[in-house]
Design an enzyme around this catalytic site. Structure first.
Site, PDB file in Angstrom:
ATOM      1  N   PHE A 170      53.329  81.139 -69.212  1.00 34.54           N
ATOM      2  CA  PHE A 170      52.478  80.517 -68.195  1.00 34.54           C
ATOM      3  C   PHE A 170      51.704  79.391 -68.872  1.00 34.54           C
ATOM      4  O   PHE A 170      50.745  79.635 -69.606  1.00 34.54           O
ATOM      5  CB  PHE A 170      51.535  81.581 -67.622  1.00 34.54           C
ATOM      6  CG  PHE A 170      50.600  81.092 -66.546  1.00 34.54           C
ATOM      7  CD1 PHE A 170      51.085  80.624 -65.332  1.00 34.54           C
ATOM      8  CD2 PHE A 170      49.220  81.151 -66.724  1.00 34.54           C
ATOM      9  CE1 PHE A 170      50.217  80.210 -64.329  1.00 34.54           C
ATOM     10  CE2 PHE A 170      48.342  80.736 -65.725  1.00 34.54           C
ATOM     11  CZ  PHE A 170      48.848  80.257 -64.525  1.00 34.54           C
ATOM     12  N   GLU A 225      42.202  84.178 -71.125  1.00 35.18           N
ATOM     13  CA  GLU A 225      42.191  84.274 -69.660  1.00 35.18           C
ATOM     14  C   GLU A 225      40.782  84.207 -69.088  1.00 35.18           C
ATOM     15  O   GLU A 225      40.398  84.996 -68.229  1.00 35.18           O
ATOM     16  CB  GLU A 225      42.918  85.533 -69.186  1.00 35.18           C
ATOM     17  CG  GLU A 225      44.421  85.399 -69.416  1.00 35.18           C
ATOM     18  CD  GLU A 225      45.230  86.434 -68.675  1.00 35.18           C
ATOM     19  OE1 GLU A 225      44.943  86.645 -67.490  1.00 35.18           O
ATOM     20  OE2 GLU A 225      46.134  87.007 -69.283  1.00 35.18           O
TER      21      GLU A 225
END
Lengths: 248, 386
Positions: B124, B367
């Site tokens: 990602f 994240e």
């Protein structure tokens, strides 16, 4: 090929065991239960045999309603069906063997697998009693198996060596560690295990052949003596084991 | 509260299975893999065979179709033993598979999901050298050229993007300007091996040393318009939703790591003697365990409940941020205590406490840093409302 695997539900090896308030059985509160580790080898062998020759694997257990989780476990690993002989009472090996025998005499499996012993009471009796009731050949503590037609060649552990037996099917095999490397259930199979059937059979009431009079934890007191390594010391150790510890 | 309270039979069995696998297969090699910075293709294949890589991929694409609680239990149990391999699984599922599963069209799902459920990895590509928390500063661009898009730019800290079993990565790029003057973002599915696309591992990491972290360079990479994920201009929304769920993975890694460090230190403290007594009986040690246990109970219950909300389709922007923040700070506390309890041995790589300690630090950064989580929570409670 029809294969029956007898499995049992036992306290986890890391569980701290306490004696129940009646002084006759373990306290099952807060005890984590697992599929008997030796049964994992039996189950794995059964599934491999089915994968090679086709047929079906039925897992059977004798135990209380709470024992159903190990049947789900067996179904997740690869058993096709399961049979739960339900009994809430405390029972002995003869009862377990006779319940399995009752089912086996109707199912007529080509081969019956089970662990060499259950790690709860470690009596190692069920395979032998089952063999006697069903009048089927038995190989216990088996570490290697080869199949040729309807003959089974079983290698088993004996004191200081190994023994190779040849049995004709139908027969009974009790599995020892080393027979194979049990697989982990795959996650999708765990999810599907719920859809596989479990047949429930109520066990008859039964009077145990063996009565447990009392149960207690091993004494933790120790002599805590350290001796040297002369001949005199060895004699002293022998004397202590014989007279103080009364081991022989 | 009992570990498995309110879980169904399958969830309990999942936990048992993954715990056993992690203890028997991963733990014996974890120190060595960490020390040598070795991403294990072998272990990843084994995890794929178990069904860990297609956690929420539907059955028709070869996945396991798990609910969120079940998925979070898997990550928790892996992380309890080893952060690196937990990271491989968590990043693949929530960041790799997630966007394709949630925003991909049927053609894209059919093309990629079966492979991603069975052992191929997907990355990602969001973070850039100059765009971390400030994702709005993304500089990678995609320019339309007939039926193709031309991508230029670079990405960094991308998990799973450059292993020998990586299929590709989702790349966030600026595709133009919106009518309101803001940048327009879109996501593209770019396969490894596309000309001009280079993905390579970043080494000398402090933590997750056995997981694959990559930098990606895009030099006039041409991808067909069918590689556009969802609609043009949806990129930022897709990214934010992916991160909402990604936070649950990191929260779960924090919970698992804290539990692992706790179990490891408790086992040690019950054996190690000082001044003639087990050190677990000293209040200074015992209270550390009490404090961690309080955190574990609260974290687990809150995280599982947040996962149940996610399952119901309720928005979890605030709850996910709270879970991520709390669990990652708990992991820091627990692993710090674990090192302290092991004393000198806590500093030695033959013991596992120091690995927990290093791995924990990522959880407060990756994240969304702890600072960003606090910002998300503060925004959700209305601090910045007009």
């Amino acid at each position: 090929m029809n294969i029956l695997v007898a499995v049992s539900r036992v306290p986890d090896t890391t569980t701290k065991i306490l004696v129940g308030s009646d002084g006759k059985f373990i306290d099952t509160n807060n005890v984590k239960f697992i599929l008997n580790p030796y049964d994992e080898y039996a189950l794995e062998e059964a599934i491999r045999l089915k994968e090679k020759n086709g047929g079906k694997v039925i897992a059977i257990t004798v135990g209380p309603a709470t024992a159903q989780d190990i049947l789900r476990n067996a179904l997740a690993v690869g058993a096709d069906e399961a049979v739960h002989i339900k009994s809430e009472q405390n029972f002995d090996s003869f009862f377990v063997a006779s319940q399995i025998a009752e089912y086996a005499s109707k199912m007529k499996p080509d081969i019956i697998f089970m662990g060499k012993q259950s790690i709860d009471f470690d009596s190692l009796q069920v395979p032998s009693i089952l063999s006697d009731i069903l009048d089927l050949p038995l190989a216990t503590i088996v570490t290697k198996l080869n199949y040729e037609g309807n003959m089974v060649k079983a290698e088993r552990e004996i004191e200081g060596g190994k023994e190779v037996l040849s049995l004709q099917m139908p027969c009974i095999i009790s599995a020892q560690k080393g027979l194979n490397e049990p697989r982990y259930p795959k996650l999708p199979d765990i999810m599907k295990a719920k859809k596989k059937p479990i047949e429930e059979i109520d066990a008859p009431n039964y009077e145990n052949n063996i009565e447990i009079i009392g149960m207690e934890l091993p004494s933790r007191s120790r002599l805590n003596k350290i001796v040297g390594d002369t001949d005199e010391d060895i004699k002293e150790i022998v004397r202590m084991l014989h007279e103080d510890a009364k081991i022989f | 509260m009992p570990l498995n309270r309110n879980l169904n039979e399958e969830q309990v069995m999942l936990r048992e299975t993954v715990r056993k696998f992690a203890e028997e297969v991963i733990r014996p090699v974890a120190i060595e893999l960490d020390e040598t910075e070795h991403f294990s293709v072998e272990l990843t294949k084994q995890m794929a065979e178990l069904g860990l890589m297609g956690a929420f991929i539907p059955e028709e694409y070869g996945g396991t179709a798990l609910d969120y609680v079940s998925y979070i239990i898997i990550v928790e149990e892996l992380s309890r033993v080893d952060g690196s391999n937990a990271a491989t699984v968590a990043a693949h599922n929530s960041l790799g598979v997630g966007p394709i599963y949630y925003f991909g069209n049927d053609e894209q799902k059919e093309k990629y999901l079966p492979q991603l459920a069975s052992g191929k990895l997907w990355g990602f590509g969001l973070t850039e050298p100059n765009a971390g928390s400030d994702a709005g500063n993304t500089q990678t661009t995609a320019v339309e050229d007939g039926d193709y898009w031309i991508l230029n730019g670079s990405k960094t800290f991308i998990t799973n993007a450059s292993t020998e079993i990586t299929l590709g990565s989702t790349i966030l790029a600026v595709t133009g300007e919106r009518p309101d003057g803001r940048k327009e973002y879109s996501c593209f599915l770019v396969e490894n091996g596309t000309p001009g696309y280079i993905a390579k591992p970043i080494h000398k990491k402090m933590m997750w040393r056995a997981s694959n972290t990559s930098e990606i360079f895009l030099d006039n990479v041409r991808v067909h318009k069918s590689a556009l994920l969802g609609k043009r201009g949806d990129g930022f929304k897709q990214m934010l939703k992916t991160l909402d769920y990604g936070r649950l993975s990191i929260a779960s890694m924090g919970l698992g790591l804290a539990q692992g460090a706790f179990d490891y230190a408790l086992n040690y403290a019950k054996q190690r003697k000082a001044f003639g007594e087990k050190i677990s009986t000293f209040q200074a040690t015992a209270f550390k365990f009490a404090d961690i246990e309080v955190g574990l109970e609260l974290a687990r219950n809150y995280l599982y409940e947040t996962c149940r909300m996610a399952n119901e389709g309720v928005k979890i922007t605030k709850e996910g941020a709270i879970a991520k923040l709390y669990c990652s700070e708990l992991a820091h506390l627990a692993s710090n205590h674990a090192v302290q309890i092991l004393g000198g041995y806590g500093l030695i790589k033959e013991y596992e406490a120091e690995r927990y300690y290093r791995d924990a630090k990522l959880l407060e950064i990756g994240e969304g840093t702890s600072e960003i989580q606090r910002l998300v929570i503060a925004r959700q409670v209305g601090c910045f409302d007009e």
